[in-house]
Scaffold this active site. Structure first.
Site, PDB file in Angstrom:
ATOM      1  CG  HIS A  20     123.585 -44.921  24.443  1.00 34.26           C
ATOM      2  ND1 HIS A  20     124.521 -44.294  25.210  1.00 34.26           N
ATOM      3  CD2 HIS A  20     124.014 -46.178  24.247  1.00 34.26           C
ATOM      4  CE1 HIS A  20     125.451 -45.155  25.496  1.00 34.26           C
ATOM      5  NE2 HIS A  20     125.172 -46.303  24.922  1.00 34.26           N
ATOM      6  CD  GLU A  50     125.787 -31.889  31.041  1.00 32.43           C
ATOM      7  OE1 GLU A  50     125.634 -32.538  29.990  1.00 32.43           O
ATOM      8  OE2 GLU A  50     126.341 -32.364  32.051  1.00 32.43           O
ATOM      9  CG  ASP A  72     122.002 -33.555  28.586  1.00 31.16           C
ATOM     10  OD1 ASP A  72     121.000 -34.064  28.047  1.00 31.16           O
ATOM     11  OD2 ASP A  72     122.741 -34.170  29.373  1.00 31.16           O
ATOM     12  CB  CYS A 111     132.503 -32.683  24.681  1.00 35.71           C
ATOM     13  SG  CYS A 111     131.442 -32.445  26.098  1.00 35.71           S
TER      14      CYS A 111
END
Lengths: 97, 591
Positions: free
Chosen positions: B198, B440, B464, B511
């Site tokens: 993140h 994902e 993911d 994405c």
């Protein structure tokens, strides 16, 4: 709105090189707070409370821009406050022009 | 300058956000002022909380008086800066608003103050005049003083804290990252985390250099140590020698020139040499980041992560609060589309509401669509806000973590109920909002042919998908090197998804961060991806890469890739074939 309230008005030009930054804003706000009057600054786009430094800063007034000082009529105090404010502008807040 | 009795130390981590910065280290958690906790205040305790704030203001006022009194006469002649600060302390926009916020939101004083100040700061930031713009710093200084008195920390020198620093932390959770005053941060250095963490995503979005996964950064580095961070290579130099600083200053200047050069061309469409146009979109997390997407020439928002508004707060946000933010983003970027992903909480983004459940394996636990389908009230609220925003510009809705068809159907059922409730309330929305799912979870990839019949588009979330398919924890540095986007299994899975979509006439987008690396672009073009979305900063480089490629030729590349067995072979093949077309060193500034 506020049609029953009347205001003393004068239009002034920002004289100092740095515009209405924190220090001039503080001088204006202090003058208004000390006088205990309702006052505002009016530009073409916005009207702000002259007792709040932050409000004044949000105007983003640079040198040469025009602003109208308005003080709500409340006897001699209002006139004195307006004179005091005009004085601050005329003296360029004690800063270089 | 006194001679410092330390020699240059080189620490090696993972390059997570390119760029070079040189500055002083600031260790998170040591002074505690930068991370502010939010907690609710019971109605009966509100008066006490307001009083606590007033006391902190009073204390700040006394401190300022003391400084003024100790100043020499000549600088005290007029209203000096500390007197301005004293007036600011009681300014209604700061003082009054903070008290209002404590009472209205029923939150602690620190949080209320932070909220008021960050709003003021945004207001000043948007001003045209740069001198007046800087005046926000007075407000920040005043609020810092109050904040220190609220938290009860020893006073830190204002001049020190006002300088921009390099943040050094063990690890930064999304909640912590969201609370950092980012304009104070020159760079990030952490012990944990990798390229897809993140912190890395946030750093790249905001173009802040980051070196992560250094293992022992927090023990090796002291507060105020001078650091050089090279966010492309992951190298951190502690106590650099003068000649090293000069060398890196030059690199930094070169990098800035390169970035400026590529950004200039970013607003031109991304079209291959044989005329295929590809939309290159931006991923965002905070509504404010929409500006970064536009600045970097993004063709829309390919992924709007909605978790942030749910974090660090007492209850779930209301429909009106969500709608406001969504509409902001949609309106700003319209007529370009905004792809809003419904809530993907738990996993690595715990919220206050989900904190009570301690799952051994949150990435495989109650998260995303699973969580939403168990909390339909909250899900319904979010969907209402998203649909209402669609009245202001093109919106796509995307459901995360779909693992099979029943979840998709259940989610669509809630969406149908949401439409009915909006019809019932007479609220406007776009009836043609496109509905898609994130691919994902490997099972969704395997079932793509069935899923394709029931949606308008797919979007492959590579972070993911790779993590789940290869069973690699992307935050674990012991196995981080096994996280391979070009693994043959990943390429086969992506191909299967795109082909399944094509058979049903629906487009497949991507994405994840895989879309942001120029090396992957020939492969993705060859596989027939219809749109790419990435951190805003990568958009110009990816567009630049697309413009150099011949789409037709990439189909041949895929045939060759399918003959290879390992990620290493595939990567070598791409580098051989495209050595001239890939931007040199991508965004790295290497000699």
């Amino acid at each position: 709105m506020n049609s029953h309230r009347t205001w003393l008005k004068t239009t002034v030009t920002i004289p100092n090189a740095l515009g209405l930054h924190a220090r001039p804003a503080a001088q204006i706000a202090k003058t208004v707070q000390d006088a205990g009057v309702n006052a505002r600054l009016v530009t073409d786009h916005e009207t702000v409370d002259a007792s709040s430094i932050i409000d004044i800063l949000t105007l983003g007034c640079i040198k040469g821009s025009q602003v109208t000082l308005e003080v709500e009529k409340s006897g001699a105090r209002a006139e004195q406050a307006l004179r005091h404010l005009i004085y601050l502008f005329e003296n360029g807040f004690g800063e270089p022009s | 300058m006194p001679k410092i009795d330390t020699s240059e130390i080189i620490l090696k981590g993972i390059g997570a956000s390119p760029g070079i910065c040189i500055g002083k280290a600031y260790l998170v958690g040591q002074e505690g002022v930068n991370v502010i906790k939010r907690y609710p205040i019971a109605t009966k305790d509100l008066a006490d909380e307001v009083q606590r704030f007033k006391t902190a203001v009073q204390k700040s006022k006394e401190e300022l008086r003391e400084i003024t009194a100790n100043s020499p006469e000549d600088i005290r002649s007029h209203l000096n800066i500390f007197e301005s600060h004293e007036l600011l302390l009681k300014d209604k926009m700061l003082y009054g608003r903070t008290i209002e916020t404590i009472e209205r939101d029923q939150v602690n004083a620190e949080w209320a103050l932070r909220k008021v100040v960050s709003r003021l700061r945004r207001m000043f930031k948007s001003m045209a005049n740069s001198y007046l713009k800087d005046r926000a710093s007075d407000i920040v200084q005043v609020s810092d003083r109050i904040m220190r008195n609220l938290v009860g920390k020893e006073s830190v020198n204002i001049a020190e804290i006002d300088k921009r620093v390099i943040l050094v932390a063990h690890d930064l959770s999304p909640a912590e990252t969201s609370q950092i005053q980012l304009e104070r941060i020159k760079g990030f250095v952490t012990d944990r985390g990798g390229r897809t963490s993140h912190t890395s995503i946030i750093a790249r979005t905001l173009q802040i250099p980051a070196a992560l996964g250094l293992v022992n950064a927090t023990s090796a580095i002291q507060n105020d140590d001078i650091l050089i961070v090279d966010g492309a290579t992951g190298v951190v130099i502690l106590h650099p020698e003068d000649h090293t600083i000069i060398q890196y200053e030059e690199r930094r200047a070169r990098f800035e020139r390169y970035r400026a050069n590529i950004t200039r061309k970013s607003h031109i469409a991304a079209q291959t040499t044989d005329g295929l146009s590809l939309n290159v979109m931006g991923n965002i997390e905070l509504p404010e980041e929409v500006v970064a997407v536009m600045d970097h020439g993004g063709d829309g928002i390919g992924l709007f992560r909605t978790e942030f508004q749910y974090m660090g707060r007492a209850g779930f946000p209301t429909e009106a609060q969500l709608f406001d933010k969504y509409r902001d983003v949609v309106e700003v970027i319209a007529p370009k589309p905004v792809t809003i992903r419904t809530l993907d909480i738990n996993g690595d983004k715990p919220t206050a509401q989900t904190a009570e459940c301690n799952e051994a394996n949150p990435a495989l636990g109650l998260r995303a669509i699973r969580y939403c389908l168990r909390n339909t009230e909250m899900f319904h609220t979010q969907l209402r806000a998203i649909l209402r925003a669609s009245a202001y510009g093109p919106v796509r809705v995307i459901f995360p973590m779909i693992s099979g068809i029943s979840e998709l159907r259940a989610a669509k059922k809630v969406l149908a109920q949401t439409r009915q409730s909006l019809d019932h309330d007479g609220l406007a929305y776009d009836a043609d909002v496109k509905i898609g799912i994130m691919i994902e979870v490997p099972s969704a990839g395997i079932m793509a042919a069935q899923l394709a019949r029931e949606v308008d588009f797919f979007s492959i979330g590579t972070n993911d998908l790779i993590q789940y398919t290869l069973a690699i924890d992307r935050g674990n540095r012991l196995v981080a090197d096994l996280y391979q986007p070009l693994h043959p299994a990943i390429i086969r899975l992506i191909k299967q998804v795109i082909d399944a979509g094509k058979a049903c006439g629906i487009p497949t987008y991507m994405c994840g961060e895989m879309a942001a690396d120029p090396v992957h672009i020939p492969v993705l073009l060859g596989l027939g991806i219809a749109e790419l979305s990435m951190n805003p900063m990568s958009i110009p480089v990816v567009k630049d890469t697309i413009r150099r490629l011949d789409c037709d030729a990439t189909h041949g590349l895929i045939d060759e890739i399918f003959k290879l067995d390992t990620a290493e072979q595939i990567e070598a093949l791409i580098h051989r074939r495209y050595c001239d077309m890939l931007p040199k060193d991508a965004m790295c500034v290497l000699d």
